[in-house]
Motif scaffolding. Structure first.
Motif, PDB file in Angstrom:
ATOM      1  N   ARG A  59      -0.933  -3.940  -2.210  1.00  0.00           N
ATOM      2  CA  ARG A  59      -1.379  -2.840  -3.066  1.00  0.00           C
ATOM      3  C   ARG A  59      -2.518  -3.306  -3.954  1.00  0.00           C
ATOM      4  NH1 ARG A  59       1.619   2.168  -5.799  1.00  0.00           N
ATOM      5  NH2 ARG A  59      -0.209   2.982  -6.856  1.00  0.00           N
ATOM      6  N   THR A  84       0.838  -1.209   0.000  1.00  0.00           N
ATOM      7  CA  THR A  84       0.000   0.000   0.000  1.00  0.00           C
ATOM      8  C   THR A  84       0.869   1.254   0.000  1.00  0.00           C
ATOM      9  OG1 THR A  84      -1.540  -1.196   1.382  1.00  0.00           O
ATOM     10  CG2 THR A  84      -1.904   1.170   1.180  1.00  0.00           C
ATOM     11  N   GLU A 105      -1.925   6.573   0.027  1.00  0.00           N
ATOM     12  CA  GLU A 105      -3.194   5.937   0.421  1.00  0.00           C
ATOM     13  C   GLU A 105      -3.268   5.746   1.929  1.00  0.00           C
ATOM     14  OE1 GLU A 105      -3.680   2.386  -1.965  1.00  0.00           O
ATOM     15  OE2 GLU A 105      -3.451   3.533  -3.817  1.00  0.00           O
TER      16      GLU A 105
END
Ligand SMILES: *Cc1c(COP(=O)(O)O)cnc(C)c1O
Length: 989
Positions: A480, A275, A279
């Protein structure tokens, strides 16, 4: 005048001209000086005659003030031939031992695709380009840099990224400063909280630099919570230096609730499967793009990166490329916002960064374009698999793995056995990281293979255990999910043929030194010879990790020792540090040394930095970063420092003067006679003298700043000493000091030894490009170097004299001569005709030239620096173009052409415009495109017309535009700026 001086001058002159009269090709003697220096003996004679001097000695005696002249020749090794220098460098490279590099700490081995190495990193079309301040002739490299920005924006999931910073550690420091500037909340203190799991070199750089600007650094374990302390910002490292991967979102949110901004120093490759920080809610992401295809280079050069959330773009340090339009409404790229005008902002600048890491950023961008999102993901996944296999195998053998969650780096606990296992690995040809006696760090990278994994595990006395594919070192919730690199540029160049042509298409849009002289005053765009460039990609130089044990880096250490000594001999200083990786960083290091010196004498209250009005913008910005207050010293009518004003400023700030920063010869291109007086006045006031050495090309072999009054200087190896500019970096900005400042030179960022605050992540900064300067000095020898300086002065005076009647030369010394550059004053012409210096700069593009420096250091002028490398034919071609342009200006002045519809204001002209079906301008098409006959044989066509910078700043777009943006309604009528204003707005809507 003393006899010694006379003899030395005669000799240097004779040798420098003689080598050119009688070039000898034998392997034991060097004809390199005659290759590096453009004009041969007869050309030099012709130029001297034009100036009214009989010999080069006479000219130099008249131009350079006696009071600064060197007494002796430089004590440097004699010139060596090209084959000899290559052999010597080969021997040095062989003394560096290559290993499988698994030390990690922000430096990872990578495969530079050969198509990129050969056609970008080693291609003069890319590496000899200048910083894209003239956007019309820089569209190729601007597009590549925009691709870099898009890459960073996509991977970090933040909307706006700049076009490179100097390295990761300094990028973190820039982020700290940005957070402080941006944080307006009331609870904000002067404290920043920094993750204890940050890279150690980052901690060292941040600690040292924060101190000088009064920021308190609280280093804290952030593995589970924030410490109970207010702060304007928090810095996290992801993954941590230990390898640990953590979910940062809760801590980022907690920091936000307390009014702190957040920065994540993130590993780019990990972001293809983990990630991204954007974000997780952070404000800023920083790091290094090294592992995207850029060799280890013993620490640099590598591109640092920074990306920010919306709202911070106007505070971004370094350069930012944006999309704008040209006068026809076609999309066109240029430097955006404040990054075009750092020179003007001086002490208000967002940072002191000028030269960045453009070439390396471009390599990283093209690496991403070549692999595409799936390719990068596949590399990251493979790297992670190898790390998992190592962890599982060591676990199975009974070793403790410190973190359950990791990406590429595994930390193993081996009580009391760490040294033994690291030594075992060394025997298998592998460098691991010795953390302490009980812990070893193992970092996998793109080059890790199953066989390497086997050897690593064997070093711990274990064997590889089969690891099921389902076993992962990453927490499922941190995978991700968002897409990245969707733009066509990351999909269309996957075959080598396609990439080769893409690189060629981009570089064909640009003017670099491989096509024309680049007469940029203050920037010294001289030859970057092939023989100097060749060694940098040899594995013995390119494949060395910056933290490899000293036993493995003997060749580098000898080369660095040579360079430090030679640069000391050239400048007259006692000690040199090669750590700063740009001129700006050398300035900072030098000013920090001055501060350290004052502090050591109980005079830390000295904080005034005197800076002449004409100084380069980085000077003032660096002074602010060193915690000093800038006081500007006025310029006298003759362009020199105003001595009366200097006395007055010293009197006002009595007891407070820390330093003066002066450039010599001044940025006005003149050898000032009273430089010794200036130095004496500052010394008497208790201050130190900083001589900005960017203009050393006018001094080498003739005068030494360390002897005529300087206490410290930085040099620009990417100006005087032949490292290419790379389209805006890399650079090397060594700092040279007299003995009393030596204890305060930058220390090793990994600790050990003494010294002041480090200014770069690697102890020797951009070590990988030092062979270029080493080669230049070895090839030229003391006489060749002096000859180069003398020829640079000759060429500048020849240009000045030839153009003075057409464009008055603004400043000259007492004998009517300039130094190595000259300022052409357009202001009276502009007043009379409306034609501006910018118009002349753009019109020069139609003649096939890169413009001189525009409006620095004096607004409304052009500063020309031809350098010694340009031969007489090229100098005359430039002079001819300038004279022809002057005649065009006269036609505007006499009313033949209205200014707006003149070839000057319409410049530059594109092929499309000149061949359009309709032509309504009042001058013939051939004059637009082929103003002088020689252009018929070789013509450069700019890809866009004049670019509207303001439009781009109002409509800020800093990532690759959709291909549809280029599908503008084609108007076949090319008229003037005003007539196209409407289509322009539409085209970009
Ligand atoms: C180029 C230059 C600098 C800055 O050097 P960078 O390497 O770009 O940071 C400083 N001072 C002068 C006079 C220069 O010409």
């Amino acid at each position: 005048m003393s006899g010694a001086v006379r003899t030395q001058r005669n000799r240097s002159h004779l040798v420098s001209v003689e080598t050119r009269i009688a070039p000898h090709g034998g392997p034991s003697t060097s004809d390199f000086p005659s290759r590096h220096i453009g004009p041969d003996a007869s050309a030099a004679q012709h130029m001297l005659e034009a100036l009214g001097y009989e010999t080069l000695d006479e000219l130099i005696d008249a131009a350079v003030p006696d009071q600064i002249r060197s007494e002796q020749a430089m004590d440097l090794p004699a010139a060596r031939s090209e084959p000899q220098v290559l052999a010597d460098l080969r021997a040095l490279a062989d003394r560096n031992q290559t290993r499988v590099q698994m030390i990690g700490l922000g430096y990872h081995d990578t495969v530079t695709p050969a198509v990129l190495r050969r056609n970008m990193l080693e291609s003069p079309a890319w590496y000899t380009a200048y910083t894209p301040y003239q956007p019309e002739i820089s569209q190729g490299r601007l597009e590549a840099l925009l691709t870099f920005q898009t890459l960073i924006e996509d991977l970090t999931a933040l909307p706006l990224a700049g076009a490179s910073l100097l390295d990761e550690a300094t990028a973190v420091m820039e982020a700290v400063l940005l957070m402080r500037r941006a944080n307006k909340s009331k609870s904000a203190t002067n404290r920043v909280i920094v993750d204890a799991d940050c890279l150690p070199q980052t901690l060292a750089v941040v600690r040292g630099r924060a101190k000088s600007v009064g920021i308190e650094v609280l280093v804290a374990d952030l593995s589970s919570e924030l410490p109970n302390a207010d702060a304007f910002g928090v810095v996290f490292q992801a993954p941590g230096a230990s390898g640990a991967v953590r979910d940062l979102a809760p801590l980022i949110a907690a920091a936000g609730e307390r009014g702190a901004l957040t920065t994540v120093a993130a590993d780019l490759l990990s972001l293809t499967i983990v990630t991204p920080p954007g974000e997780q809610g952070c404000d800023i992401a920083v790091g290094s793009a090294q592992r995207f295809g850029v060799p280890l280079f013993f620490g640099g050069p590598h591109a640092g990166y920074m990306a920010v959330r919306t709202g911070l773009e106007r505070m971004l340090p370094g350069r930012l490329v944006g999309v704008s339009v040209d006068v026809d409404g076609q999309p066109a790229y240029r430097l955006a916002l404040q990054t075009r005008e750092q020179h003007i902002r001086r002490d208000k600048a967002t940072s002191n960064i000028c030269t960045a890491q453009a070439l390396l950023a471009n390599v990283a961008a093209m690496y991403a374009a070549y692999h595409g999102p799936e390719g990068l993901r596949a590399i990251a996944t493979r790297v992670h698999r190898h790390a998992v296999t190592i962890a599982e195998s060591l676990r199975a053998a009974g070793h403790q793995i410190m973190h359950d969650h990791f990406f590429d780096t595994v930390r193993v606990r081996v009580p009391g056995q760490a040294r033994e296992f690291v030594a075992n690995a060394d025997r298998f040809g592998i460098n691991l990281r010795l953390v302490d006696d009980h812990h070893v760090g193992i970092s996998c990278d793109e080059c890790t293979t199953d066989d390497i994994v086997r050897r690593v595990v064997a070093a711990f006395g274990a064997t590889v255990t089969a690891t099921p594919a389902a076993v992962s070192g990453l927490p499922a919730e941190l995978g991700r999910t968002s897409k990245f690199l969707q733009h066509p540029v990351f999909h269309e160049h996957r075959s080598e043929t396609a990439m080769l042509r893409f690189l060629r298409k981009l570089s064909d849009k640009d003017l670099a030194l491989d096509r024309t002289m680049i007469p940029l005053g203050s920037c010294t765009m001289k030859l970057n010879s092939a023989v100097e460039m060749e060694p940098i990609s040899w594995p013995g130089f390119a494949g060395i990790h910056p933290y490899a044990p000293a036993e493995q880096t003997g060749g580098y250490l000898e080369l660095i020792g040579d360079l430090e000594r030679w640069l000391g001999k050239i400048t007259g200083y006692d000690r040199v540090s090669l750590q700063p990786n740009a001129g700006s960083q050398g300035e900072l290091a030098g000013l920090l040394a001055i501060h350290g010196y004052h502090e050591s004498r109980g005079e830390s209250g000295r904080d005034i930095c005197l800076i002449p009005q004409s100084a380069h913008g980085t000077n003032a910005a660096s002074a602010v970063l060193a915690g000093m207050r800038v006081v500007v010293v006025a310029t006298a009518a003759n362009g020199n420092i105003d001595i009366d004003d200097l006395r007055a400023k010293i009197a006002v700030h009595e007891g407070k003067v820390a330093a003066i920063m002066l450039t010599y010869p001044s940025t006005h291109g003149v050898y000032e006679n009273d430089v010794r007086t200036v130095c004496d006045l500052v010394h008497e006031a208790g201050g130190q003298v900083y001589v900005d050495g960017a203009n050393l090309n006018a001094l080498v072999g003739l005068a030494q700043p360390g002897k005529f009054g300087g206490d410290v200087s930085h040099l620009n190896l990417h100006k005087t000493f032949c490292i290419p500019h790379g389209g805006g970096g890399p650079g090397v900005g060594p700092v040279a000091v007299r003995e009393h400042l030596a204890p305060f030179l930058p220390g090793n960022p990994l600790g050990g030894g003494d010294g002041g605050a480090p200014v770069s992540a690697a102890n020797y900064g951009s070590a990988g490009i030092l062979p270029i300067t080493w080669a230049y000095l070895a090839l030229m020898g003391p006489d060749g170097l002096t000859g180069a300086t003398e020829t640079a002065v000759l060429a500048a005076n020849y240009v000045a004299k030839s153009l003075d009647a057409h464009f008055p030369v603004l400043y000259t010394g007492p004998s009517g001569l300039v130094a190595h550059e000259c300022i052409l004053d357009l202001r009276a012409i502009t007043k009379e005709t409306g034609v501006t210096a910018e118009d002349v700069a753009k019109r020069l593009i139609d003649y096939g030239f890169h413009a001189p420096t525009l409006s620095f250091p004096v607004t409304g002028t052009l500063m020309v620096e031809p350098t010694e490398s340009e031969d007489l034919a090229e100098l005359d071609r430039f002079i001819q173009a300038m004279v022809a342009i002057r005649q065009e200006i006269d036609l505007v002045g006499t009313g033949v052409w209205p200014l707006e519809r003149s070839p000057l204001r319409q410049a530059p002209h594109t092929a499309e415009q000149v061949t359009a079906d309709e032509w309504t301008l009042p001058y013939p098409r051939h004059l637009a495109g082929f103003p002088v006959a020689s252009l018929r044989a070789a013509k450069y066509w700019p890809p866009v017309r004049r670019i509207d910078g303001v439009h781009g700043d109002r409509n800020l777009v800093c990532s690759c535009p959709a291909p549809t943006a280029f599908e503008t309604p084609t108007s076949h009528t090319y008229t003037d700026t005003a007539a196209n204003a409407d289509t322009r707005e539409e085209a970009f809507a």
